[in-house]
Design a protein around this motif. Structure first.
Motif, mmCIF file in Angstrom:
data_model
loop_
_atom_site.group_PDB
_atom_site.id
_atom_site.type_symbol
_atom_site.label_atom_id
_atom_site.label_comp_id
_atom_site.label_asym_id
_atom_site.label_seq_id
_atom_site.Cartn_x
_atom_site.Cartn_y
_atom_site.Cartn_z
ATOM 1 N N VAL A 34 0.675 -1.296 0.010
ATOM 2 C CA VAL A 34 -0.108 -0.080 -0.325
ATOM 3 C C VAL A 34 0.755 1.583 -0.115
ATOM 4 C CG1 VAL A 34 -1.674 1.236 1.218
ATOM 5 C CG2 VAL A 34 -1.264 -1.169 1.621
ATOM 6 N N CYS A 111 -19.925 3.809 -0.013
ATOM 7 C CA CYS A 111 -19.127 4.780 -0.819
ATOM 8 C C CYS A 111 -19.801 4.701 -1.907
ATOM 9 C CB CYS A 111 -17.524 4.450 -0.885
ATOM 10 S SG CYS A 111 -16.876 4.981 0.688
ATOM 11 N N LEU A 112 -20.322 3.672 -2.604
ATOM 12 C CA LEU A 112 -21.304 3.151 -3.426
ATOM 13 C C LEU A 112 -21.715 4.665 -4.623
ATOM 14 C CD1 LEU A 112 -21.252 1.047 -5.591
ATOM 15 C CD2 LEU A 112 -23.485 0.861 -5.373
ATOM 16 N N GLY A 114 -21.779 7.533 -3.042
ATOM 17 C CA GLY A 114 -21.331 9.412 -2.865
ATOM 18 C C GLY A 114 -22.759 8.623 -0.882
ATOM 19 N N ASP A 123 -7.602 15.559 -7.365
ATOM 20 C CA ASP A 123 -7.643 14.782 -7.936
ATOM 21 C C ASP A 123 -7.841 13.261 -8.256
ATOM 22 O OD1 ASP A 123 -6.133 13.343 -10.498
ATOM 23 O OD2 ASP A 123 -3.841 14.030 -9.593
ATOM 24 N N GLN A 124 -8.416 12.912 -9.423
ATOM 25 C CA GLN A 124 -9.114 11.560 -9.344
ATOM 26 C C GLN A 124 -8.472 10.329 -9.349
ATOM 27 O OE1 GLN A 124 -12.011 11.016 -9.282
ATOM 28 N NE2 GLN A 124 -12.202 8.933 -9.382
ATOM 29 N N THR A 125 -7.094 10.471 -9.965
ATOM 30 C CA THR A 125 -6.158 9.558 -10.338
ATOM 31 C C THR A 125 -5.377 9.410 -8.953
ATOM 32 O OG1 THR A 125 -4.792 11.162 -10.970
ATOM 33 C CG2 THR A 125 -5.432 10.458 -12.727
ATOM 34 N N ASP A 128 -8.502 7.142 -7.089
ATOM 35 C CA ASP A 128 -8.591 6.144 -7.240
ATOM 36 C C ASP A 128 -6.983 4.778 -7.179
ATOM 37 O OD1 ASP A 128 -10.421 5.999 -9.348
ATOM 38 O OD2 ASP A 128 -8.467 6.794 -11.568
ATOM 39 N N TYR A 131 -9.342 2.477 -4.925
ATOM 40 C CA TYR A 131 -10.021 1.194 -6.098
ATOM 41 C C TYR A 131 -9.309 0.401 -5.963
ATOM 42 C CZ TYR A 131 -14.171 4.303 -6.028
ATOM 43 O OH TYR A 131 -15.347 5.120 -5.364
ATOM 44 N N ARG A 132 -7.821 1.072 -6.025
ATOM 45 C CA ARG A 132 -6.558 -0.363 -6.888
ATOM 46 C C ARG A 132 -6.319 -0.808 -5.806
ATOM 47 N NH1 ARG A 132 -2.719 4.514 -8.289
ATOM 48 N NH2 ARG A 132 -0.680 3.767 -7.489
ATOM 49 N N GLN A 133 -6.240 0.346 -4.335
ATOM 50 C CA GLN A 133 -5.967 -1.203 -2.748
ATOM 51 C C GLN A 133 -7.290 -1.198 -2.314
ATOM 52 O OE1 GLN A 133 -2.361 1.714 -2.113
ATOM 53 N NE2 GLN A 133 -1.542 1.228 -3.643
ATOM 54 N N LEU A 134 -8.227 -1.620 -2.928
ATOM 55 C CA LEU A 134 -9.649 -1.746 -1.526
ATOM 56 C C LEU A 134 -8.968 -3.345 -0.849
ATOM 57 C CD1 LEU A 134 -12.574 -0.699 -1.581
ATOM 58 C CD2 LEU A 134 -12.738 -2.064 -3.396
#
Lengths: 152, 410
Positions: A34, A111-112, A114, A123-125, A128, A131-134
């Motif tokens: 992480v 969170c689905l 909102g 920054d949306q990136t 993310d 989600y990458r490390q959920l």
């Protein structure tokens, strides 16, 4: 002490989760490393809004500290997960009751739409990363099953 | 019953072998030639070759004496790059294939010979510039892709799979069938590009290989899941690749000819747009999954797709900041987006073979589909919102022209 109650929300409560993560390296290695700066924001508590900045690196949570609203930008989080106290309390109690979040209380489910939780950031990136490390973040919150929690 | 007697074909087929094969030399001649080969003579003499005699410092050898140490994660690209004299690829055009920031070119081979040994087109020299290939923090994302790959034997407990009501099993299986189709599409479209990327971009080549592995691993896992819980494969989703296949074919030019190819369009189509939509779909499926096992599987899809999106965003961001003509590059990407967005909205986002199973899962059964549709309707704005926010971040804002509907058309 293992059976001493820790109040939610507090720095100590998140530190208890961090301590459990840090002592289970093998478990978190299974999910993957992480790298995230996260803010967990609990709104509408008796003391107002509370923010906790956490720094994850490798297979550990290296830092936990409470932040004022004005300190969040300087903390530079990748993402902020925000929800009101009542929802946080329900989630923590649900995790305690089931040993982990049930289908209606996972971070993704909450969170689905909102609401009642919301994940956001500048920054949306970077958002993310959540989600990458959920798997890791869900496992981290699920550690609360082993923490004796009292509610303010 | 009609006779099965074979009738002569009305067509004259060309011979499968147009030319007589070249006569082969006698085996004894081949054997003698190899025996007399200078390299065979040298091996027999017991002498070691140039790889052993070249000076370790100042000769053909590269970076002798380095001792990379594992970092907090392990022996990563970051750990190796920390001690390397060339932690990042340069922008110098590649002269050979393996020869790169890691391996020196041979001083005795003249440039015209190098061109014959490693022609630019059809080889890994096609994409040898940073703006064509590189991303910020390439090493970290590549290690994440490796580290977060599903390890089925360790992470999946098939014994925990829960029998589902028939309508829920059918919904999950249809959704899994859609994902399988989507991932095969991504794999087929992006796979051939890796062979065109120079070895100097080792992190990127590895990353793309891991992304391909993600797609194919998940396809296999989803099919196993479908076949293991009393269900079966669902129906094909027609038009899922609408626009994607055309964009990718135009970008690659069939991988034929000495022409420039358009990797950024493929990255945009596959990683940014398509995987972005898959990410949102997988979030919905993870929320609607009725068993822990299925939720686990869908969470893995969420992680995979989010990582693919991250690669796409970093790739395009780097490209737009470093390519020779930013304006032209942006125009090309906008044109691709103009074509893709309406087609994907119609054939993917609004596809009943995708949305209906999700609605059944989210609602809790076929009889409660209205509840699922309500959730889909409320979720819908996120498809465009997240996509547009990512494009803002990479410097390709298109809020004024995006053709993904911001509100649900149902």
């Amino acid at each position: 002490m293992a059976n001493q109650k820790v109040e939610f929300p507090s720095t100590q409560w998140f530190q208890a989760l961090a301590a459990r993560m840090n002592e289970q390296r093998a478990k978190y290695q299974n999910f993957g490393f992480v790298t995230a700066r996260a803010v967990f924001r609990v709104t509408a508590t008796a003391a107002g809004n509370r923010n906790f900045g956490l720094v994850f690196d490798g297979f550990e949570c290296l830092e936990v500290r409470e932040l004022t609203d004005g300190e969040i930008a300087q903390f530079d989080p990748d993402w902020t997960m925000e929800g009101d106290y009542a929802t946080w309390k329900e989630m923590v109690q649900n995790i305690k009751a089931h040993g982990e979040a049930d289908p209606d209380h996972t971070l993704n489910r909450l969170c689905l739409l909102g609401h009642p939780f919301r994940v956001h950031g500048e920054d949306q990136t970077r958002v993310d990363v959540f989600y990458r490390q959920l798997f890791s973040f869900q496992a981290f919150i699920d550690e609360s099953a082993a923490v004796e929690t009292s509610f303010a | 019953m009609a006779s099965l007697k074979r009738l002569p074909s009305p067509f004259t087929l060309p011979p499968t072998r147009r030319h007589e094969p070249l006569p082969l030399p006698p085996p004894e001649e081949v054997k003698k030639k190899l025996y007399d080969h200078p390299e065979a003579q040298r091996i027999r003499s017991g002498q070691l070759g140039e790889w052993f005699t070249t000076p370790l410092v100042g000769g053909e050898w590269t970076e002798w004496g380095k001792q990379a140490r594992p970092d907090r994660i392990g022996m990563t690209f970051m750990a190796v790059n920390r001690v390397s004299a060339n932690p990042e690829p340069t922008n110098a055009p590649a002269r050979r294939l393996m020869h790169s920031r890691y391996i020196k070119t041979h001083h005795a081979i003249p440039p015209e010979m190098e061109e014959k040994i490693a022609p630019k087109y059809g080889t890994a020299r096609e994409m040898d510039r940073r703006d064509q290939v590189w991303i910020e923090h390439a090493a970290e994302l590549t290690e994440e892709a490796l580290d977060r790959q599903m390890r089925p034997a360790r992470q999946l407990r098939w014994e925990e799979m829960t029998p589902l009501a028939e309508d829920l099993e059918r919904a999950f299986d249809q959704f899994a069938t859609y994902l399988i189709q989507a991932m095969f599409l991504c794999s087929d479209a992006s796979g051939p590009w890796n062979g065109l990327i120079h070895y100097g971009f080792a992190e990127i080549k590895s990353y793309l290989a891991y992304e391909l592995f993600d797609y194919n691993l998940m396809c296999g896992l989803l099919r196993k899941r479908v076949m293991a819980n009393g269900g079966g494969m669902g129906v094909q989703v027609d038009g899922l690749g609408a626009g994607i296949v055309e964009i990718c074919n135009e970008a690659s030019r069939g991988f034929v000819g000495e022409v420039e190819r358009e990797f950024p369009s493929v990255v945009f189509a596959i990683d940014v747009l398509f995987n972005g939509l898959l990410l949102e779909m997988a979030r919905l499926a993870a929320a609607g999954a009725r068993s822990r096992f299925d939720r686990h599987l869908m969470t893995q899809v969420v992680q995979d797709c989010a990582r693919h999106v991250a690669f796409g965003c970093r790739r395009l961001s780097f490209y737009l900041r470093h390519c020779p003509d930013r304006e032209e590059a942006a125009v090309k990407l906008h044109l691709a987006a103009d074509r893709l967005e309406p087609l994907q909205a119609e054939h993917h986002l609004l596809n009943p073979k995708v949305l209906e199973p999700l609605a059944v899962m989210l609602g809790g059964g076929a009889g409660a589909i209205a509840g699922g549709v309500r959730i889909l309707r409320e979720f819908w704005p996120q498809f465009a919102a997240s996509y547009l926010a990512r494009l803002d971040s990479i410097g390709l804002g298109r809020r004024d022209r995006c053709l993904l509907p911001a509100q649900p058309p149902f």
